[in-house]
Design an enzyme around this catalytic site. Structure first.
Site, short mmCIF file in Angstrom:
data_model
loop_
_atom_site.label_atom_id
_atom_site.label_comp_id
_atom_site.label_asym_id
_atom_site.label_seq_id
_atom_site.Cartn_x
_atom_site.Cartn_y
_atom_site.Cartn_z
N SER A 63 0.80 -1.24 0.00
CA SER A 63 0.00 0.00 0.00
C SER A 63 0.83 1.28 0.00
CB SER A 63 -0.91 0.03 1.23
OG SER A 63 -2.09 -0.64 0.94
N LYS A 66 0.47 3.49 -2.86
CA LYS A 66 -0.68 4.40 -2.98
C LYS A 66 -0.28 5.86 -2.83
CE LYS A 66 -3.75 0.75 -1.34
NZ LYS A 66 -4.49 0.20 -0.18
N TYR A 188 -3.78 -2.16 -10.22
CA TYR A 188 -3.68 -1.97 -8.76
C TYR A 188 -2.78 -3.04 -8.13
CZ TYR A 188 -5.21 -2.15 -3.87
OH TYR A 188 -5.23 -2.20 -2.50
N TYR A 240 -4.13 2.79 8.21
CA TYR A 240 -5.40 2.07 8.35
C TYR A 240 -6.17 2.67 9.53
CZ TYR A 240 -2.25 -0.98 5.72
OH TYR A 240 -1.33 -1.45 4.84
N1 GLU Z 1 -2.45 -5.13 -2.11
C1 GLU Z 1 -2.97 -5.12 -0.78
C2 GLU Z 1 -4.49 -5.19 -0.78
O1 GLU Z 1 -5.12 -4.62 -1.59
C3 GLU Z 1 -2.49 -3.86 -0.13
C4 GLU Z 1 -2.81 -3.87 1.31
C5 GLU Z 1 -1.95 -2.94 2.10
O2 GLU Z 1 -0.72 -2.92 2.02
O3 GLU Z 1 -2.59 -2.17 2.83
O4 GLU Z 1 -5.08 -5.86 0.02
#
Ligand code: GLU
Length: 304
Positions: A63, A66, A188, A240
């Site tokens: 992530s 992102k 993605y 998160y």
């Molecule tokens: N590719 C992971 C997902 O979509 C990323 C999750 C992450 O690193 O937060 O679940």
């Protein structure tokens, strides 16, 4: 400031405390990584590198990518972007489907999966070959051909992408998604499967510590005001549903990934990347967060 000494001290202290968690296994290939790995790299705004442990070993940035995709989109779409995705912390798991329904298809922020899918959808509309552009962008801002996509991780995530696919269809139902779900999921998953070592990851976000200017690409990547906004989002939404805790303990804008990486910036001073694959129950790296907490404690400064 003797960053090398500081980082080594932090490294040793974390190693001796040895807090443990669990390597992510919902993407099965991620589980094959050695949970003992631990590296820290700090890069200052002159490009000096300070490192300890496994800081030169590539790992799955997940992530954290992102931040790169958001930067690319924020630059191209400007204010229009913020009608498609919100800027509030989620307080819910990063892959929550219930939250997206509750918010009527406008994801809470660009770092939860639904928000990141909106961003990747925007890149898919803009570019014919979005993953090539993302790769080129990260190489450019790091000043190095450093990006490698791990095909095994990518295949493994594609085999287990039911939730992300569901989120994408949900977004489509709310008319907040323009392209073919399969195409966007592919892009993605590809950018989540990028591998970088701590040094290159720290280099790749260094422009966010430097008002948007990359010392590697030798140009402005985003304006000072866009850089400030991305940093604000990292500070409030980068971990998160544990973003408040990270701000409380560390006090730097940062972003974590389920590969165990954390990338953070101290504006006008440095960028830093820490990697240790064992995660807590919220999906954040136990050792990486402790390392950054000790670092800001020892530095006696953070944003606050
Ligand atoms: N590719 C992971 C997902 O979509 C990323 C999750 C992450 O690193 O937060 O679940």
């Amino acid at each position: 400031m003797d960053y090398q000494h500081l980082i080594e001290e932090v490294y040793q202290e974390v190693r001796s405390k040895d807090p443990r968690g669990k390597v992510a296994n919902y993407i099965p290939e991620l589980e094959s990584v050695d949970g003992e790995k631990f590296g820290i790299a700090l890069v200052d705004l002159e490009g000096n590198v300070f490192g300890a442990g496994d800081y030169q070993e590539p790992f799955s940035i997940q992530s954290i990518s992102k931040v790169h995709t958001l930067t690319m989109v924020a630059h191209v779409f400007h204010e229009k972007l913020w009608s498609k995705v919100n800027v509030e912390p989620s307080g819910n798991p990063f892959n929550s489907i219930a939250q997206l329904e509750f918010e009527k298809g406008i994801p809470r922020n660009p770092f939860i999966n639904a928000g990141a899918l909106v961003i990747t959808d925007a890149l898919t509309s803009k570019f014919e070959n979005p993953i090539e552009k993302i790769t080129r962008f990260i190489n450019d801002v790091s000043g190095k051909e450093c990006v490698k996509i791990n095909q095994d991780v990518m295949d493994s995530e594609l085999d287990h992408s039911e939730r992300n696919t569901a989120l994408a269809y949900f977004l489509k139902a709310y008319k907040n998604f323009d392209n073919k779900v399969e195409d966007v999921i592919n892009t993605y998953v590809s950018h989540c499967s990028i591998e970088l070592c701590c040094v290159d990851l720290a280099r790749s976000i260094s422009f966010l510590a430097n008002d948007g200017y990359s010392i590697y690409a030798k140009r402005e990547i985003v304006t000072e005001s866009v850089a400030r906004r991305i940093n604000a989002l990292m500070l409030t939404c980068g971990f998160y549903d544990e973003s408040g805790e990270f701000a409380f303990r560390v006090g730097l804008p940062g972003k974590s990934g389920v590969g165990g990486g954390v990338a953070a910036v101290m504006p006008h001073k440095f960028s830093i990347a820490v990697w240790s694959p064992e995660l807590n129950e919220k999906g954040n790296s136990v050792k990486s967060i402790l390392a950054l907490e000790l670092l800001t404690d020892k530095l006696k400064f953070s944003l606050f």
